[in-house]
Design a protein around this motif. Structure first.
Motif, PDB file in Angstrom:
ATOM      1  N   ALA A 243       0.846  -1.184   0.000  1.00  0.00           N
ATOM      2  CA  ALA A 243       0.000   0.000   0.000  1.00  0.00           C
ATOM      3  C   ALA A 243       0.888   1.242   0.000  1.00  0.00           C
ATOM      4  CB  ALA A 243      -0.917  -0.001   1.215  1.00  0.00           C
ATOM      5  N   THR A 244       0.267   2.418   0.052  1.00  0.00           N
ATOM      6  CA  THR A 244       0.986   3.671   0.234  1.00  0.00           C
ATOM      7  C   THR A 244       0.408   4.371   1.453  1.00  0.00           C
ATOM      8  OG1 THR A 244      -0.525   4.869  -1.240  1.00  0.00           O
ATOM      9  CG2 THR A 244       1.471   3.918  -2.224  1.00  0.00           C
ATOM     10  N   ARG A 245       1.154   5.329   1.994  1.00  0.00           N
ATOM     11  CA  ARG A 245       0.732   5.970   3.234  1.00  0.00           C
ATOM     12  C   ARG A 245      -0.514   6.833   3.075  1.00  0.00           C
ATOM     13  NH1 ARG A 245       4.741   9.563   5.393  1.00  0.00           N
ATOM     14  NH2 ARG A 245       5.527   9.742   3.266  1.00  0.00           N
ATOM     15  N   ASN A 246      -0.780   7.323   1.863  1.00  0.00           N
ATOM     16  CA  ASN A 246      -1.963   8.162   1.660  1.00  0.00           C
ATOM     17  C   ASN A 246      -3.172   7.367   1.185  1.00  0.00           C
ATOM     18  OD1 ASN A 246      -1.180   7.543  -0.913  1.00  0.00           O
ATOM     19  ND2 ASN A 246      -1.042   9.651  -1.655  1.00  0.00           N
ATOM     20  N   GLN A 247      -3.064   6.054   1.206  1.00  0.00           N
ATOM     21  CA  GLN A 247      -4.153   5.196   0.762  1.00  0.00           C
ATOM     22  C   GLN A 247      -5.206   5.081   1.856  1.00  0.00           C
ATOM     23  OE1 GLN A 247      -2.591   1.885  -1.278  1.00  0.00           O
ATOM     24  NE2 GLN A 247      -4.529   0.803  -1.506  1.00  0.00           N
ATOM     25  N   THR A 248      -6.479   5.123   1.479  1.00  0.00           N
ATOM     26  CA  THR A 248      -7.558   5.010   2.454  1.00  0.00           C
ATOM     27  C   THR A 248      -7.627   3.591   3.014  1.00  0.00           C
ATOM     28  OG1 THR A 248      -8.865   6.702   1.338  1.00  0.00           O
ATOM     29  CG2 THR A 248     -10.045   5.215   2.812  1.00  0.00           C
ATOM     30  N   VAL A 249      -7.627   3.491   4.341  1.00  0.00           N
ATOM     31  CA  VAL A 249      -7.823   2.210   5.008  1.00  0.00           C
ATOM     32  C   VAL A 249      -8.912   2.387   6.048  1.00  0.00           C
ATOM     33  CG1 VAL A 249      -5.477   1.375   4.646  1.00  0.00           C
ATOM     34  CG2 VAL A 249      -5.998   2.706   6.698  1.00  0.00           C
ATOM     35  N   CYS A 250      -9.603   1.303   6.348  1.00  0.00           N
ATOM     36  CA  CYS A 250     -10.716   1.352   7.293  1.00  0.00           C
ATOM     37  C   CYS A 250     -10.611   0.196   8.278  1.00  0.00           C
ATOM     38  CB  CYS A 250     -12.050   1.265   6.562  1.00  0.00           C
ATOM     39  SG  CYS A 250     -12.380   2.614   5.423  1.00  0.00           S
ATOM     40  N   SER A 251     -11.266   0.373   9.407  1.00  0.00           N
ATOM     41  CA  SER A 251     -11.378  -0.697  10.391  1.00  0.00           C
ATOM     42  C   SER A 251     -12.777  -0.637  10.985  1.00  0.00           C
ATOM     43  CB  SER A 251     -10.310  -0.534  11.485  1.00  0.00           C
ATOM     44  OG  SER A 251     -10.361  -1.605  12.394  1.00  0.00           O
ATOM     45  N   TYR A 252     -13.275  -1.793  11.384  1.00  0.00           N
ATOM     46  CA  TYR A 252     -14.627  -1.874  11.947  1.00  0.00           C
ATOM     47  C   TYR A 252     -14.557  -2.390  13.368  1.00  0.00           C
ATOM     48  CZ  TYR A 252     -19.440  -3.247  12.724  1.00  0.00           C
ATOM     49  OH  TYR A 252     -20.690  -3.383  13.255  1.00  0.00           O
ATOM     50  N   HIS A 253     -15.160  -1.629  14.308  1.00  0.00           N
ATOM     51  CA  HIS A 253     -15.056  -1.983  15.720  1.00  0.00           C
ATOM     52  C   HIS A 253     -16.226  -1.363  16.472  1.00  0.00           C
ATOM     53  CE1 HIS A 253     -13.028  -3.217  19.386  1.00  0.00           C
ATOM     54  NE2 HIS A 253     -13.191  -2.013  19.874  1.00  0.00           N
TER      55      HIS A 253
END
Length: 289
Positions: A243-253
């Protein structure tokens, strides 16, 4: 250690959407680390607990798959990816890079060269991406719901494509990794030892500067961690390969979808569920941005 995985298209955001539909929840008593394979090929992540030779694990993660690790408070350990592996049904085999022996489950550090995500979970947390032992895969560590200097650590490109010829690591005639200058030349200057064994005398070299050009937010030599270790109090983390550092990532909690979208973190409560079920996912993506 607890993890699960599933095959999805190459976006962690889509996978979190699938998790919501399935009603999956994560442990409230540990820091959740989401591990995402955005590479085009299968990798074999490994996780070890520092100081515990029996506290490691390893697993296969195909392109587009996501896995989860629950890190207890006080946990200190490493996460890295192995490439070019072949394991039998008993978990015995070999890897081209990052091998921890002949076992799928790791109890010791990966062989050089290897890119490493390092964590110490506490109050606050400390994390970094280390290329001190070389580079075999791009890694990015992204905090979710954090306070402090919660920036993403890691690489914005694949160092294998710009590795100096002296440092190239080959397998079956193919460039598969980039060795560190210390590993190749084994001198005090490159290994930060002897008369170079302190931060004042062990300085960036031409080789570590090349590493830094591709991975500006990673440790590239022994004393580089003074600026590359990040201090943050985050609820959870995402470790992304390729990935790259400016890539959108998500987490569900806890019934909340959290994404590090442009302009800062954005959270979506369970009230979004019925909306997401009623509209095409591509339209939902557009609504985030």
């Amino acid at each position: 250690m607890a993890y699960c995985s599933s095959s999805v298209p190459l976006t962690s955001l889509l996978y979190v959407f699938i998790l919501i539909l399935s009603g999956m929840t994560m442990s409230a008593h540990a820091k959740n680390i989401t591990i995402v394979n955005l590479c085009k090929e299968t990798i074999w992540p490994a996780i070890i607990t520092l100081g515990n030779n029996n506290g490691g694990s390893g697993f296969q993660l195909k392109a587009g798959q996501t896995a989860f690790y629950s890190a207890p408070d006080g946990w200190s350990g490493r996460i890295w990816g192995r490439t070019g592996c072949s394991f039998d049904n008993n978990g015995n085999g070999t890897c081209q890079t990052g091998s921890c022996g002949d076992s799928l489950n790791c109890s010791s550090a990966g062989s050089l060269p290897v890119s490493i995500a390092e964590f110490t979970i506490g109050q606050p947390d400390f994390y970094d991406v280390s290329l001190v032992d070389g580079f075999n895969l791009p890694i990015v560590v992204t905090p979710i719901n954090g306070t402090g200097n919660c920036s993403a650590a890691g690489c914005d490109g694949d160092l294998r494509q710009s590795c100096p010829s002296q440092l190239t690591f080959k397998s079956n005639g193919k460039d598969v990794a980039c060795r560190s200058a210390c590993d190749v030349f084994n001198t005090d200057e490159y290994c930060c030892r002897g008369s170079y064994g302190d931060p004042g005398s062990c300085l960036p070299t031409n080789y570590s500067k090349i590493f830094k050009q591709t991975c500006s937010a990673a440790s590239t030599y022994a004393f580089d961690d003074r600026t590359s270790i990040i201090t943050c109090s985050a609820r959870e983390y995402v470790v992304s390969f390729c990935a790259t550092r400016n890539q959108t990532v998500c987490s569900y909690h806890d019934h909340t979808l959290a994404c590090n979208v442009s302009g800062g973190l954005r959270s979506f409560s369970s009230s979004w569920w019925s909306l997401m079920l009623a509209i095409p996912f591509t339209l939902f993506i557009r609504s985030l941005f």
